[in-house]
Design an enzyme around this catalytic site. Structure first.
Site, PDB file in Angstrom:
ATOM      1  N   PHE A 239       7.023 -40.131 123.185  1.00 38.74           N
ATOM      2  CA  PHE A 239       7.081 -40.196 121.795  1.00 38.74           C
ATOM      3  C   PHE A 239       7.680 -39.216 121.074  1.00 38.74           C
ATOM      4  CE2 PHE A 239       2.650 -41.570 123.617  1.00 38.74           C
ATOM      5  CZ  PHE A 239       2.827 -42.812 123.382  1.00 38.74           C
ATOM      6  N   GLU A 243      11.367 -35.115 124.445  1.00 35.79           N
ATOM      7  CA  GLU A 243      13.008 -35.013 124.242  1.00 35.79           C
ATOM      8  C   GLU A 243      13.575 -33.716 124.447  1.00 35.79           C
ATOM      9  OE1 GLU A 243      14.354 -36.928 120.418  1.00 35.79           O
ATOM     10  OE2 GLU A 243      16.280 -35.897 120.399  1.00 35.79           O
ATOM     11  N   ARG A 321      16.681 -36.415 108.995  1.00 36.21           N
ATOM     12  CA  ARG A 321      16.212 -37.843 109.099  1.00 36.21           C
ATOM     13  C   ARG A 321      15.243 -38.154 107.973  1.00 36.21           C
ATOM     14  NH1 ARG A 321      16.410 -42.574 112.178  1.00 36.21           N
ATOM     15  NH2 ARG A 321      18.115 -41.948 113.446  1.00 36.21           N
ATOM     16  N   ARG A 353       7.928 -39.688 117.244  1.00 39.78           N
ATOM     17  CA  ARG A 353       8.380 -41.143 116.867  1.00 39.78           C
ATOM     18  C   ARG A 353       8.498 -41.535 115.147  1.00 39.78           C
ATOM     19  NH1 ARG A 353       4.526 -45.651 119.386  1.00 39.78           N
ATOM     20  NH2 ARG A 353       5.897 -47.267 119.464  1.00 39.78           N
ATOM     21  N   PHE A 355      10.510 -39.263 113.742  1.00 37.79           N
ATOM     22  CA  PHE A 355      11.653 -38.078 113.739  1.00 37.79           C
ATOM     23  C   PHE A 355      12.104 -37.817 112.360  1.00 37.79           C
ATOM     24  CE2 PHE A 355      15.847 -36.236 114.885  1.00 37.79           C
ATOM     25  CZ  PHE A 355      15.449 -35.703 116.117  1.00 37.79           C
ATOM     26  N   THR A 453      21.716 -39.769 114.094  1.00 37.07           N
ATOM     27  CA  THR A 453      22.326 -39.242 113.331  1.00 37.07           C
ATOM     28  C   THR A 453      23.626 -38.286 113.775  1.00 37.07           C
ATOM     29  OG1 THR A 453      20.840 -37.586 112.824  1.00 37.07           O
ATOM     30  CG2 THR A 453      20.494 -39.755 111.751  1.00 37.07           C
ATOM     31  N   ALA A 522      15.512 -41.901 118.999  1.00 40.64           N
ATOM     32  CA  ALA A 522      16.073 -42.737 118.119  1.00 40.64           C
ATOM     33  C   ALA A 522      15.800 -44.303 118.160  1.00 40.64           C
ATOM     34  CB  ALA A 522      17.489 -42.247 117.887  1.00 40.64           C
ATOM     35  N   GLU A 724      10.400 -46.803 116.818  1.00 43.83           N
ATOM     36  CA  GLU A 724       9.841 -46.099 116.062  1.00 43.83           C
ATOM     37  C   GLU A 724       9.306 -46.868 114.825  1.00 43.83           C
ATOM     38  OE1 GLU A 724      13.367 -43.824 116.504  1.00 43.83           O
ATOM     39  OE2 GLU A 724      12.070 -41.927 116.044  1.00 43.83           O
TER      40      GLU A 724
HETATM   41  N1  MTE Z   1       6.277 -46.353 123.449  1.00 45.47           N
HETATM   42  C1  MTE Z   1       5.494 -46.073 124.584  1.00 45.47           C
HETATM   43  N2  MTE Z   1       4.614 -46.589 125.029  1.00 45.47           N
HETATM   44  N3  MTE Z   1       5.587 -44.650 125.056  1.00 45.47           N
HETATM   45  C2  MTE Z   1       6.428 -43.936 124.165  1.00 45.47           C
HETATM   46  O1  MTE Z   1       6.376 -42.819 124.716  1.00 45.47           O
HETATM   47  N4  MTE Z   1       8.185 -43.593 122.438  1.00 45.47           N
HETATM   48  C3  MTE Z   1       8.468 -43.885 121.199  1.00 45.47           C
HETATM   49  C4  MTE Z   1       8.867 -45.308 121.183  1.00 45.47           C
HETATM   50  N5  MTE Z   1       7.781 -46.281 121.963  1.00 45.47           N
HETATM   51  C5  MTE Z   1       7.204 -44.161 123.167  1.00 45.47           C
HETATM   52  C6  MTE Z   1       7.167 -45.648 122.816  1.00 45.47           C
HETATM   53  C7  MTE Z   1       9.792 -43.377 120.634  1.00 45.47           C
HETATM   54  S1  MTE Z   1       9.436 -41.858 119.842  1.00 45.47           S
HETATM   55  C8  MTE Z   1      10.982 -43.815 120.875  1.00 45.47           C
HETATM   56  S2  MTE Z   1      12.245 -43.010 120.243  1.00 45.47           S
HETATM   57  C9  MTE Z   1      11.148 -45.020 121.479  1.00 45.47           C
HETATM   58  O2  MTE Z   1      10.000 -45.536 122.067  1.00 45.47           O
HETATM   59  C10 MTE Z   1      12.138 -44.695 122.556  1.00 45.47           C
HETATM   60  O3  MTE Z   1      12.505 -45.819 123.519  1.00 45.47           O
HETATM   61  P1  MTE Z   1      13.374 -46.781 123.185  1.00 45.47           P
HETATM   62  O4  MTE Z   1      14.701 -46.446 122.417  1.00 45.47           O
HETATM   63  O5  MTE Z   1      13.691 -47.467 124.426  1.00 45.47           O
HETATM   64  O6  MTE Z   1      12.895 -47.744 122.232  1.00 45.47           O
HETATM   65  N1  HPA Z   2      16.683 -39.344 116.364  1.00 47.53           N
HETATM   66  C1  HPA Z   2      15.956 -39.296 117.547  1.00 47.53           C
HETATM   67  N2  HPA Z   2      16.228 -38.100 118.322  1.00 47.53           N
HETATM   68  C2  HPA Z   2      17.367 -37.626 118.303  1.00 47.53           C
HETATM   69  C3  HPA Z   2      18.060 -37.779 116.933  1.00 47.53           C
HETATM   70  C4  HPA Z   2      17.675 -38.717 115.989  1.00 47.53           C
HETATM   71  O1  HPA Z   2      18.348 -39.038 115.075  1.00 47.53           O
HETATM   72  N3  HPA Z   2      19.017 -36.935 116.739  1.00 47.53           N
HETATM   73  C5  HPA Z   2      18.788 -36.145 117.907  1.00 47.53           C
HETATM   74  N4  HPA Z   2      17.870 -36.358 118.631  1.00 47.53           N
HETATM   75 MO1  MOS Z   3      11.754 -40.681 119.665  1.00 49.55          MO
HETATM   76  S1  MOS Z   3      10.960 -39.261 118.159  1.00 49.55           S
HETATM   77  O1  MOS Z   3      13.392 -40.546 118.754  1.00 49.55           O
HETATM   78  O2  MOS Z   3      11.942 -39.720 120.773  1.00 49.55           O
END
Ligand code: MTE
Ligand code: HPA
Ligand code: MOS
Length: 775
Positions: A239, A243, A321, A353, A355, A453, A522, A724
């Site tokens: 979530f 990161e 963001r 999530r 951001f 970004t 992201a 997100e």
């Molecule tokens: N879904 C689950 N089940 N667990 C997670 O930790 N993280 C969220 C989202 N959905 C998350 C989730 C976040 S913050 C992001 S940025 C995206 O999943 C990252 O994965 P993706 O880019 O493959 O969608």
């Molecule tokens: N989103 C999520 N994570 C990030 C970003 C963004 O734009 N930039 C750096 N880490």
């Molecule tokens: Mo999601 S906050 O960009 O890991």
């Protein structure tokens, strides 16, 4: 050889089940704490500061060192490289504090012991002598203390704001307080480091960003990145909380592993995890908005104060963001938005999530709502009056022209399918007749920009091996945290080769297979890694076509990819036979794929560019009932229509929308972070920090994907990112609660509820509005 190759059904847009689903249910999905520990594994535990801001005068380790099972104490002196895990490379985040602590919970040293329990007990035995310094815990205190920032602020500006405000028939000034959020991933932070020969170390880390953990471990050890391998099969949720926040744990485990030449594992208890790792930034947004009698906004001037914590971490990009989403789906003829990533004596806040986007959008929804209460209109009318146009009124505060606006259709369809208008009338009628229980209903839109970004992060790699029997290894730089990235990319690959999903083995993510990857963040995991895997498949397929044309003596143009294999002239060749013959003819069956997002650019200094490849849209309607005597409430019904372009996997995507909404609802309603005046986080366990549970899911919860939507950009399968954006659909819950509270004063006073809108805030809101209505 398999004589009956699996014939692929079209795997690309199918609801293939999550590859880990059955393993989660059976309890056999392997997390880092499940890995069989190497003989002699040591355990590390962090000792945390118990002051918000203080000089460290002296530390006496005597009792720690003589405690049972203790192997040693790890301090900043043991760090051969750099004592820093700052992801912003501002060198402002020490692994172990030296001389000074900046927040309650800052790691000072680690105890290394034979068992985790012994390490944990010994960590409390040091005598640390502090000399207190003044501290500022929250946004207002930080502003009052001079407003020191942890990183460069951003300003977005378009149009003449002063003139716009001055000429507006009406003005609203105010502040909106938006709370933070703990990630509450089920699997906490954890790392296991295994020393190897020479400088080598292998680290298993629960991280969304293996390449950065690799870099941080290398820096801390003072060695090259090539000596560090970071592996992650899956996380039990990230979530955004993984990161950057895994860096420190990985570094500590690796330093200890190299020092004693034994494997070392570190896993904090939940309360220490919550105390020592960053969260969503809470914000206070001060705004001045000019508008007219139709509710149309003329100008917006806003300052976004954010609790960054003691170091920069990702506070720069997060507050950026927030500004990128100060518009949500609304056109501002003139706008100025300025960020304030404030230094506070709290843990350094981080990605979560959305951001920063959710906080920016909540502020926008707040002034929309207040305009509605000022004019005595349905907030939905004000929303529609301010939506971006499709051909005009479509330039964002960062000067990107929106070319894919579908907010009107999303909102219209949801308004109809949810029966919004009739239900709003019913809610108004209910409230007129009910003295204690009051209802509210609201529809809010979401528009979310997709791309990092920081433009350079928008790249990805994949490594695909096809073995002689036609089975396939898939590696890419993305990590699996439950969101279904692994299955989506496997679908892409299976579809590209025309084979079944069972031919594709999904490999754990490792820095040894794909280098220099970006965080899985992201929401761009499947956009980026899906394309990289597709590119690797393309290269292997091109070689196979050349080979098949030669072998079956036909034109390359006559070699067609069909489900299960190829058609070469009039000959069907199953995939595994094709691969076997290609091997014998010395055709390379492995390829590294690569992708970089096209068209995007961004100049932070001027606040202009095209930072987002495209936008994801959605809308939700929430209906709630509050008890005006206790403040308790329930969310009765939620309807969602969400845009994922052409879905790569509708089952996974609906899961993401449902989960994102509920997580957003938790953020905005029950999850409250409370620090005491000494700077200690008091809500650091599920007993005091209330995340939503199964029973909080609304009894009527209708989630639909906009099936007609297709990404205007050539993304993988024309899909859109989903991770997100759905979190922000939960804003409608706040607005519905607001309406219920506003009903106690005939909807004439804007409730201005701080988030999270806890039952206490609902009750206080009702009391305040009743008081103000009486005059
Ligand atoms: N879904 C689950 N089940 N667990 C997670 O930790 N993280 C969220 C989202 N959905 C998350 C989730 C976040 S913050 C992001 S940025 C995206 O999943 C990252 O994965 P993706 O880019 O493959 O969608
Ligand atoms: N989103 C999520 N994570 C990030 C970003 C963004 O734009 N930039 C750096 N880490
Ligand atoms: Mo999601 S906050 O960009 O890991």
């Amino acid at each position: 050889m398999n004589k009956h190759p699996t014939i692929a059904r079209s795997t690309l847009h199918s609801s293939s089940r999550h590859d880990s689903g059955p393993k989660h249910v059976a309890g056999v999905a392997e997390y880092i704490d499940d890995i069989v520990e190497p003989e002699g594994t040591m355990h590390a535990y962090l000792a945390l500061s118990t002051r918000a801001h203080a000089e460290i005068v002296a530390i006496d380790y005597t009792a720690v060192k003589s405690a049972p099972g203790v192997i040693g104490v790890l301090t900043a002196d043991d760090i051969l490289g750099e004592n820093d895990v700052s992801p912003s490379h501002q060198h402002d985040e020490p692994i172990f504090a030296i001389g000074k602590v900046h927040f309650w919970g800052q790691p000072i040293f680690a105890v290394i012991a034979e068992t985790r329990d012994l390490a944990r007990r010994a960590a409390h035995l040091a005598k640390v002598e502090y000399r207190d310094l003044p501290h500022a815990i929250d946004v207002r205190a930080a502003q009052a203390a001079g407003g020191k920032l942890v990183t460069e602020p951003l300003k977005l500006e378009r149009g003449d704001v002063e003139a716009g405000l001055a000429s507006s028939p009406r003005r609203l000034k105010g502040s909106v307080v938006i709370g933070g959020q703990d990630h509450f991933y089920l699997e906490g932070q954890i790392a296991l480091a295994i020393p190897g020969e020479d400088e080598d170390v292998t680290v298993f880390s629960s991280t969304q960003h293996p390449s950065e953990v690799q870099l941080m471990v290398a820096h801390a050890l003072g060695i090259h990145q090539h000596a560090v391998t970071v592996n992650v099969r899956r996380m039990g949720g990230g979530f955004g909380g993984k990161e950057t926040q895994g860096n420190l744990f990985a570094a500590v485990a690796a330093i200890a592993a190299k020092k004693w030449h034994r494997a070392c594992k570190i896993r904090p208890d939940r309360d220490d995890d919550m105390t020592a790792t960053g969260k969503r930034h809470d914000f206070v947004v001060d705004y001045d908005v000019g508008f007219d009698d139709h509710g149309r906004i003329h100008a917006v001037d806003a300052i976004y104060g954010a609790r960054a914590g003691f170091s920069s971490d990702l506070s720069g990009p997060v507050t950026d963001r927030a500004l990128f989403h100060c518009d949500n789906a609304y056109w501002y003829p003139a706008v100025r938005a300025v960020s304030q990533p404030l230094y506070t004596n709290t843990v350094s806040n981080t990605a979560f999530r959305g951001f920063g986007g959710p906080q920016g959008m909540m502020a926008a929804e707040r002034w929309i709502e207040n305009i509605a209460y000022t004019l005595g209109k349905d907030p939905l009318e004000i929303r529609k009056a301010n939506f971006y146009g499709t051909d005009t009124n479509n330039i964002t505060p960062y000067h990107q022209t929106i070319g894919d606006n579908i907010v009107h259709r999303i909102v219209d369809e949801l308004e109809t399918s949810s029966d919004y208008q009739a239900r709003r009338q019913a809610v108004l009628a209910f409230n007129a007749a009910s003295a204690v229980l009051k209802k509210g209903i609201a529809l809010t839109p979401v528009k979310f920009g997709i791309s990092f970004t920081a433009t350079w992060f928008n790249q990805a790699g994949a490594l695909v091996h096809v073995y002689r029997d036609g089975s396939i290894h898939l590696s890419h730089g993305g990590t699996e945290m439950g969101q279904g990235l692994y299955i989506k990319v496997a679908q892409v690959l299976a579809d590209a080769f025309g084979v079944g999903l069972d031919a594709v083995k999904i490999m754990a993510t490792t820095t040894g297979k794909v280098p220099n990857t970006s965080a899985t963040a992201a929401s761009s995991g499947s956009d980026l890694n899906g394309m990289a895997a597709y590119d690797a498949a393309r290269q292997i397929k091109e070689r196979l076509v050349v080979h098949a044309a030669k072998l079956y003596q036909c034109d390359e143009a006559e070699v067609l990819w069909v489900p299960g294999g190829i058609q070469a002239g009039d000959q069907f060749v199953p995939f595994d036979e094709l691969v076997a013959s290609a091997y014998l003819n010395r055709v390379q069956l492995s390829a590294a794929g690569f992708y970089q997002t096209p068209t995007i650019h961004w100049d932070r200094a001027t606040g202009r560019g095209h930072p987002f490849y495209y936008f994801a849209y959605g809308a939700s309607v929430s209906e709630v009932t509050i008890d005006t005597l206790t403040g308790e409430y329930i969310v009765d019904r939620v309807d969602i229509l969400h845009d994922v372009g052409k879905s790569l996997n509708p089952a996974i995507d609906i899961g993401q929308v449902e989960g994102g909404f509920i997580q957003g609802m938790g953020w905005l309603t029950t999850e409250e972070l409370v620090w005491d005046d000494k700077g200690q986080l008091r809500t650091k366990a599920p007993s005091t920090y209330k995340i939503p549970v199964a029973s909080d899911v609304p009894p009527i919860f209708t989630v639909k994907l906009a099936e007609w939507s297709i990404n205007a950009e050539p993304t993988i399968g024309r899909s859109k990112a989903v991770g997100e954006p759905p979190l922000m659909l939960a804003m409608s819950v706040v607005e519905a609660l607001s309406m219920a509270v506003a009903s106690v004063a005939e909807y004439k006073i804007a409730p201005n509820l701080d988030t999270p809108v806890t039952p206490e805030r609902v009750l206080m809101g009702c009391e305040r509005l009743k008081r103000e209505a009486r005059g």
